[in-house]
Design an enzyme around this catalytic site. Structure first.
Site, PDB file in Angstrom:
ATOM      1  N   ASP A   1      -4.700   3.590  -1.635  1.00  0.00           N
ATOM      2  CA  ASP A   1      -5.722   3.896  -0.630  1.00  0.00           C
ATOM      3  C   ASP A   1      -6.256   5.316  -0.798  1.00  0.00           C
ATOM      4  OD1 ASP A   1      -5.992   1.520   1.004  1.00  0.00           O
ATOM      5  OD2 ASP A   1      -3.918   1.862   1.619  1.00  0.00           O
TER       6      ASP A   1
ATOM      7  N   MET B   1     -11.179  -6.091   5.807  1.00  0.00           N
ATOM      8  CA  MET B   1     -10.382  -5.132   6.579  1.00  0.00           C
ATOM      9  C   MET B   1     -10.015  -5.772   7.915  1.00  0.00           C
ATOM     10  SD  MET B   1     -10.019  -2.523   4.622  1.00  0.00           S
ATOM     11  CE  MET B   1      -9.017  -1.661   5.832  1.00  0.00           C
TER      12      MET B   1
ATOM     13  N   SER C   1       0.847  -1.196   0.000  1.00  0.00           N
ATOM     14  CA  SER C   1       0.000   0.000   0.000  1.00  0.00           C
ATOM     15  C   SER C   1       0.876   1.236   0.000  1.00  0.00           C
ATOM     16  CB  SER C   1      -0.880   0.022   1.252  1.00  0.00           C
ATOM     17  OG  SER C   1      -1.387   1.341   1.425  1.00  0.00           O
TER      18      SER C   1
ATOM     19  N   HIS D   1      -8.468   1.163  -3.659  1.00  0.00           N
ATOM     20  CA  HIS D   1      -9.351   0.929  -2.507  1.00  0.00           C
ATOM     21  C   HIS D   1     -10.003   2.256  -2.132  1.00  0.00           C
ATOM     22  CE1 HIS D   1      -9.482  -0.312   2.067  1.00  0.00           C
ATOM     23  NE2 HIS D   1     -10.688  -0.182   1.540  1.00  0.00           N
TER      24      HIS D   1
ATOM     25  N   HIS E   1      -1.327  -1.331  -4.266  1.00  0.00           N
ATOM     26  CA  HIS E   1      -2.581  -0.997  -3.574  1.00  0.00           C
ATOM     27  C   HIS E   1      -2.611   0.504  -3.289  1.00  0.00           C
ATOM     28  CE1 HIS E   1      -6.056  -2.049  -1.002  1.00  0.00           C
ATOM     29  NE2 HIS E   1      -5.594  -1.143  -0.155  1.00  0.00           N
TER      30      HIS E   1
ATOM     31  N   ASP F   1      -6.514  -6.573   4.252  1.00  0.00           N
ATOM     32  CA  ASP F   1      -5.976  -5.215   4.313  1.00  0.00           C
ATOM     33  C   ASP F   1      -5.889  -4.736   5.756  1.00  0.00           C
ATOM     34  OD1 ASP F   1      -5.107  -2.710   3.721  1.00  0.00           O
ATOM     35  OD2 ASP F   1      -6.880  -2.087   2.590  1.00  0.00           O
TER      36      ASP F   1
ATOM     37  N   MET G   1     -12.053   4.482   0.082  1.00  0.00           N
ATOM     38  CA  MET G   1     -12.625   4.690   1.424  1.00  0.00           C
ATOM     39  C   MET G   1     -13.279   6.062   1.391  1.00  0.00           C
ATOM     40  SD  MET G   1      -9.458   3.004   3.486  1.00  0.00           S
ATOM     41  CE  MET G   1      -8.415   3.203   2.040  1.00  0.00           C
TER      42      MET G   1
ATOM     43  N   MET H   1      -8.816   8.106   0.432  1.00  0.00           N
ATOM     44  CA  MET H   1      -9.578   8.453   1.644  1.00  0.00           C
ATOM     45  C   MET H   1     -10.104   9.880   1.540  1.00  0.00           C
ATOM     46  SD  MET H   1      -7.137   6.906   4.601  1.00  0.00           S
ATOM     47  CE  MET H   1      -6.302   5.330   4.413  1.00  0.00           C
TER      48      MET H   1
END
Ligand code: DX5
Ligand code: ZN
Length: 227
Positions: free
Chosen positions: A39, A141, A12, A70, A37, A177, A72, A41
């Protein structure tokens, strides 16, 4: 992307040098990463903010393999097309991010990406029972989403086992994750996981100027995953 249940290590970039994403992606791939990966957010669905589709588009040329995005964020739907256009191979949305995850997953596949669904630690495996025929990846998660470097939540191993049984012969990856280390990796692999996201455990001790620790860290997780 061809389907295989072989173990894939997905560093990540949340734990990378934010001023150097392109070179960091190249370094982790050169050191043995299978997927990258990413992330995303929003400071709303999770209590942290990272970056959006423009950053994904900027790093895309620096990634040879799979860009695993991913999300979020909430809402998700207005941004799917932008992340697909940015070159995401997999786009994962949280089942908790809105009332219409079924529509969200349809939209992800409609945009030409593989569809992933993520479950927070408090969400039961059964919540996605009726989604299994429309997903390519289930992300379990093993920390509360928002930050790297948190402790692995052991209760989730049982959830992985349940999901593996629910999935059966379907070509669906199980991704883990949060808190993945050489100590926790064998637990989730034995339970049926095949994609291991790792941020702090991959990036610790290295840098773009000194990338060999990335390789050592990836190899340590891979070796521990031979269960
Ligand atoms: C957490 C992120 C994870 C995180 C994992 O919200 O989704 O991908 O970066 O970091 P580590 O491996 O440090 O727990
Ligand atoms: Zn993640």
């Amino acid at each position: 992307m061809t389907f295989s249940r072989s173990i894939k290590i997905a560093p990540s970039i949340l734990s990378a040098d934010f001023a150097n994403f392109g070179l960091e992606c190249e370094a982790i791939e050169a050191q043995g990463a299978d997927w990258v990966h990413v992330d995303v957010m929003d400071g709303h669905f999770v209590p942290n903010i990272t970056f959006g589709p423009a950053t994904c588009a900027a790093i895309r040329p620096h990634i040879k393999g799979v860009m695993d995005v991913h999300l979020m964020i909430a809402p998700v739907d207005p941004y799917i097309e932008a992340f697909a256009q940015a070159g995401a191979d997999v786009i994962t949305a949280h089942v908790e991010a809105g009332p219409h995850i079924h529509r969200t997953l349809q939209a992800i596949r409609g945009a030409g990406a593989k569809a992933g669904v993520a479950l927070n630690p408090g969400t039961p495996a059964e919540h996605i029972e009726y989604l299994l025929d429309m997903v390519d990846l289930v992300c379990v998660m093993t920390v509360n989403p928002g930050f790297g470097g948190q402790k692995f939540i052991h209760s989730q191993v049982e959830k992985v086992r349940k999901l593996r049984a629910m999935i059966g012969d379907r070509e669906i990856h199980i991704e883990i994750d949060g808190g993945v280390t050489p100590e926790t990796a064998p637990l989730v692999v034995a339970a049926g996981a095949d994609v291991l996201v790792a941020g702090s455990a991959v990036f610790k001790g290295g840098s773009v100027g000194n990338p060999s620790p990335y390789g050592e860290n990836i190899r340590a997780i891979r070796a521990a995953s031979k269960v």
